[in-house]
Design an enzyme around this catalytic site. Structure first.
Site, PDB file in Angstrom:
ATOM      1  N   CYS A 315      56.220 -17.507  -2.171  1.00  0.00           N
ATOM      2  CA  CYS A 315      56.237 -18.762  -2.927  1.00  0.00           C
ATOM      3  C   CYS A 315      54.978 -19.583  -2.700  1.00  0.00           C
ATOM      4  O   CYS A 315      54.505 -20.253  -3.603  1.00  0.00           O
ATOM      5  CB  CYS A 315      57.467 -19.565  -2.562  1.00  0.00           C
ATOM      6  N   GLU A 413      53.868 -18.580 -13.087  1.00  0.00           N
ATOM      7  CA  GLU A 413      53.845 -17.889 -11.795  1.00  0.00           C
ATOM      8  C   GLU A 413      53.941 -16.376 -12.046  1.00  0.00           C
ATOM      9  O   GLU A 413      54.855 -15.917 -12.727  1.00  0.00           O
ATOM     10  CB  GLU A 413      55.051 -18.353 -10.967  1.00  0.00           C
TER      11      GLU A 413
HETATM   12  P1  NAD Z   1      65.997 -16.006  -8.572  1.00  0.00           P
HETATM   13  O1  NAD Z   1      66.119 -17.444  -8.895  1.00  0.00           O
HETATM   14  O2  NAD Z   1      66.167 -15.024  -9.638  1.00  0.00           O
HETATM   15  O3  NAD Z   1      67.069 -15.586  -7.437  1.00  0.00           O
HETATM   16  C1  NAD Z   1      67.187 -16.299  -6.224  1.00  0.00           C
HETATM   17  C2  NAD Z   1      68.623 -16.230  -5.746  1.00  0.00           C
HETATM   18  O4  NAD Z   1      69.469 -16.902  -6.676  1.00  0.00           O
HETATM   19  C3  NAD Z   1      69.171 -14.803  -5.639  1.00  0.00           C
HETATM   20  O5  NAD Z   1      70.016 -14.705  -4.510  1.00  0.00           O
HETATM   21  C4  NAD Z   1      69.985 -14.669  -6.913  1.00  0.00           C
HETATM   22  O6  NAD Z   1      71.011 -13.712  -6.810  1.00  0.00           O
HETATM   23  C5  NAD Z   1      70.558 -16.075  -7.047  1.00  0.00           C
HETATM   24  N1  NAD Z   1      70.991 -16.460  -8.380  1.00  0.00           N
HETATM   25  C6  NAD Z   1      70.639 -15.922  -9.576  1.00  0.00           C
HETATM   26  N2  NAD Z   1      71.264 -16.577 -10.581  1.00  0.00           N
HETATM   27  C7  NAD Z   1      72.006 -17.551 -10.013  1.00  0.00           C
HETATM   28  C8  NAD Z   1      72.839 -18.576 -10.529  1.00  0.00           C
HETATM   29  N3  NAD Z   1      73.050 -18.730 -11.835  1.00  0.00           N
HETATM   30  N4  NAD Z   1      73.434 -19.414  -9.655  1.00  0.00           N
HETATM   31  C9  NAD Z   1      73.215 -19.307  -8.332  1.00  0.00           C
HETATM   32  N5  NAD Z   1      72.441 -18.351  -7.791  1.00  0.00           N
HETATM   33  C10 NAD Z   1      71.836 -17.488  -8.624  1.00  0.00           C
HETATM   34  O7  NAD Z   1      64.597 -15.857  -7.857  1.00  0.00           O
HETATM   35  P2  NAD Z   1      63.863 -14.517  -7.418  1.00  0.00           P
HETATM   36  O8  NAD Z   1      63.165 -13.969  -8.580  1.00  0.00           O
HETATM   37  O9  NAD Z   1      64.801 -13.662  -6.692  1.00  0.00           O
HETATM   38  O10 NAD Z   1      62.814 -15.077  -6.348  1.00  0.00           O
HETATM   39  C11 NAD Z   1      61.497 -15.345  -6.671  1.00  0.00           C
HETATM   40  C12 NAD Z   1      61.307 -16.824  -6.915  1.00  0.00           C
HETATM   41  O11 NAD Z   1      61.673 -17.541  -5.748  1.00  0.00           O
HETATM   42  C13 NAD Z   1      59.866 -17.172  -7.175  1.00  0.00           C
HETATM   43  O12 NAD Z   1      59.778 -18.111  -8.206  1.00  0.00           O
HETATM   44  C14 NAD Z   1      59.409 -17.791  -5.869  1.00  0.00           C
HETATM   45  O13 NAD Z   1      58.322 -18.660  -6.001  1.00  0.00           O
HETATM   46  C15 NAD Z   1      60.658 -18.458  -5.395  1.00  0.00           C
HETATM   47  N6  NAD Z   1      60.657 -18.654  -3.944  1.00  0.00           N
HETATM   48  C16 NAD Z   1      60.470 -19.919  -3.466  1.00  0.00           C
HETATM   49  C17 NAD Z   1      60.410 -20.144  -2.099  1.00  0.00           C
HETATM   50  C18 NAD Z   1      60.183 -21.524  -1.543  1.00  0.00           C
HETATM   51  O14 NAD Z   1      60.375 -21.720  -0.357  1.00  0.00           O
HETATM   52  N7  NAD Z   1      59.768 -22.488  -2.352  1.00  0.00           N
HETATM   53  C19 NAD Z   1      60.549 -19.065  -1.220  1.00  0.00           C
HETATM   54  C20 NAD Z   1      60.745 -17.804  -1.743  1.00  0.00           C
HETATM   55  C21 NAD Z   1      60.791 -17.603  -3.120  1.00  0.00           C
END
Ligand code: NAD
Length: 544
Positions: A315, A413
């Site tokens: 991130c 991103e």
């Molecule tokens: P994502 O939002 O698709 O998934 C993240 C989590 O949310 C997963 O566990 C997923 O199963 C869950 N999820 C999916 N739909 C949901 C819903 N409707 N309700 C609740 N939970 C749900 O993200 P990703 O693609 O897995 O991760 C990458 C993203 O995360 C990137 O944008 C990255 O920048 C961000 N990220 C941010 C940080 C930070 O600290 N700011 C750290 C790591 C990753």
């Protein structure tokens, strides 16, 4: 850049050290961290009774790793019921006892790091040196909160309205059961680090890790139990985020979400409907500024880590570099040269500088962003292609020039090993361009004049700014709150904010002798005059 296809290291006692591309037929289960009994002992920890399983494959080769049982809404209900019972007893333990468990966890994680890292590499495909950051970060988090527990959680004496007669105690009361929803990119630390201060503050946790990286998260839960945290205090459920995520949001007393901005918005809406709090750690399009007086060699070294750590699936990694005219050519030459000397490979050993992307979906996104930019006129200075010869989802570290606003990777991103370089003449203009767009997670500023860089940092709309460092200085300084401004998030992890979010603030006032209101037959009018004089006196005495 080079790959390490040729010589294969022998299998060591600590797990297979396989160099070069892994054979798709490679016996994954031969890794001690992935013996069938170990995998079964991990998946048994899930609250999952549907009888359905989902196969998880390693991005290193595409080979199957495990069949993970799936949870239903009833399982989530069950996990919360157990967590609530465990939390009631846990909240009665002393802060000192809870901190001691965190310190045991710290030692356990350092002792078991090889096993933890093996599991992370198998599940995520990242280079071993990037996997190492995960146990490191969890150990730092455990020690920081254990050592500062009393500072954050002890009852604080406040200033009462009537000095000497009104006593104020400010308590920190646990929220109850916290729902932790975490992504796949740092599967061990993202599953665990936010929940540690929640436990320390007297809460229980129900965790829903990403479906692609359940084993690392389940191993984290196992280590918590071994460190002495009660079993039901940390339950893990599994299933598609769009189905199981909302089930957590519907039951939690607070939600800690890390993931994409799009999903974060949905989580926030669910929390708003229930009037519960949430912290949202979301995406970024992080700027990296190289000022005219930067140490170019140092900036180029930092740039490689800023862009290519975990193959850019981080991130806080940088996807936009703004470089001063005066140093642009030298910086680009050094950065590209360092990028080209990186080693890539699907291995479990320490030798590689970058590993695989996690999935076909990530590979498709990265490919689409680069292809779109090239089709619209961007120049590829290095990289720019997938490397199926190394593993199914490998992509080369890629540096682009001449990226313009019509290109997808200008503002969106990518979440991959791709960066765009931009030249600037004027620092104010560079800051304005760095602040363009909706995100505001992390920035880096390179300059020999660190005081000037810190001044400039105040103008950058990002939750963390690293001077002469990529991201590790803030990320590893646990006393530094971390999180996003604008579309990059709400709330902060780490530091005082990182634990205060898991508590309710309760103020208890004890009034002695004097009551509020007129006394001894005083009229309301006289009472108002006495109080007004009192306010004037208090101001003169310098009281807050
Ligand atoms: P994502 O939002 O698709 O998934 C993240 C989590 O949310 C997963 O566990 C997923 O199963 C869950 N999820 C999916 N739909 C949901 C819903 N409707 N309700 C609740 N939970 C749900 O993200 P990703 O693609 O897995 O991760 C990458 C993203 O995360 C990137 O944008 C990255 O920048 C961000 N990220 C941010 C940080 C930070 O600290 N700011 C750290 C790591 C990753």
């Amino acid at each position: 850049m080079s790959d390490r296809n040729s010589d294969r290291n022998p299998t060591s006692a600590g797990g297979p050290l396989v160099d070069g591309p892994l054979d798709p037929e490679h016996d994954v289960a031969a890794s001690y961290a992935l013996e069938p009994e170990h995998v079964a002992s991990l998946t048994r920890r899930l609250v999952a009774t549907t009888g359905r399983t989902v196969e998880v494959r390693t991005p290193l080769t595409g080979a199957p790793l495990a069949h993970v049982p799936q949870s239903s809404a009833e399982d989530v209900e069950q996990a919360f019921a157990r967590a609530r019972r465990a939390q009631e007893a846990w909240a009665r333990t002393s802060v000192g006892e809870r901190a001691a468990a965190l310190l045991r966890l710290h030692d356990l994680i350092l002792d078991r790091q090889d096993e933890i890292i093996d599991l992370i590499v198998w599940e995520s495909g990242k280079a071993r040196k990037h996997a190492f950051d995960e146990p490191l970060h969890v150990a730092l988090t455990a020690r920081y909160y254990a050592r500062t527990a009393h500072q954050h959680l002890d009852t604080r004496r406040g200033q009462g309205v009537v000095p000497g007669l009104t006593r104020i105690d400010v308590n920190r009361v646990p929220k109850g059961v916290v729902g932790v929803i975490s992504p796949w990119n740092y599967p061990f630390t993202m599953a665990l680090c936010d929940g540690l201060p929640a436990l320390l503050a007297g809460n229980a946790v129900v965790a829903k890790p990403d479906a692609q990286t359940m084993l690392s998260a389940l191993y984290a839960a196992q280590l918590l139990e071994e460190a002495g945290f009660p079993a039901d205090l940390w339950s893990v459920v599994a299933g598609p985020g769009s189905e199981i995520g909302p089930e957590l949001v519907a039951r939690a007393d607070y939600v800690c979400f890390t993931g994409s901005t799009a999903t974060g918005r949905r989580v926030a809406q669910g929390c708003a409907d229930r009037l519960i709090g949430c912290s949202l750690e979301l995406g970024g399009k992080n700027p990296f500024l190289v000022l005219r007086d930067a140490d170019v060699e140092r900036a180029a070294e930092g740039a490689v880590r800023a862009v290519f750590s975990n193959a850019g699936q981080l991130c806080v990694s940088s996807e936009r570099m703004f470089v001063a005219d005066q140093v642009y050519d030298r910086f680009v030459e050094r950065f590209v040269s360092r990028t080209e000397s990186m080693t890539l490979g699907a291995t479990l050993d320490w030798g590689n500088d970058m590993g695989s992307l996690i999935s076909q979906q990530q590979l498709d996104t990265v490919t689409a962003h680069v292809d779109d930019a090239v089709a619209k006129g961007a120049r590829v200075l290095t990289g720019g292609r997938a490397r199926p010869d190394l593993g199914p989802f490998f992509y080369e570290p890629t540096v682009l020039e001449d990226v313009t606003p019509e290109m997808t990777c200008f503002g969106e991103e990518t979440f991959g090993p791709v960066v765009s370089l931009y030249r600037f003449h004027d620092e104010a203009d560079a800051v304005a361009r760095a602040n363009a767009g909706d995100y505001g997670l992390n920035a880096s500023i390179y300059s020999r004049d660190t005081a000037r860089a810190r001044d400039l940092a105040r103008q950058v709309k990002c939750g963390t700014v690293n001077v002469n460092e990529a991201f590790a200085a803030t990320f590893a300084s646990l006393d530094a709150p971390m999180g996003g401004m604008r579309a990059s998030g709400l709330g902060r992890r780490q530091g005082a904010e990182g634990i205060a979010r898991f508590t309710e603030t309760q103020s208890v006032a004890t009034q002695r002798l004097l009551r509020f209101g007129p006394v001894l037959g005083m009229s309301d009018d006289t009472y108002a005059k006495v109080m007004t004089a009192n306010l004037r006196l208090m101001k003169k005495l310098g009281r807050a």
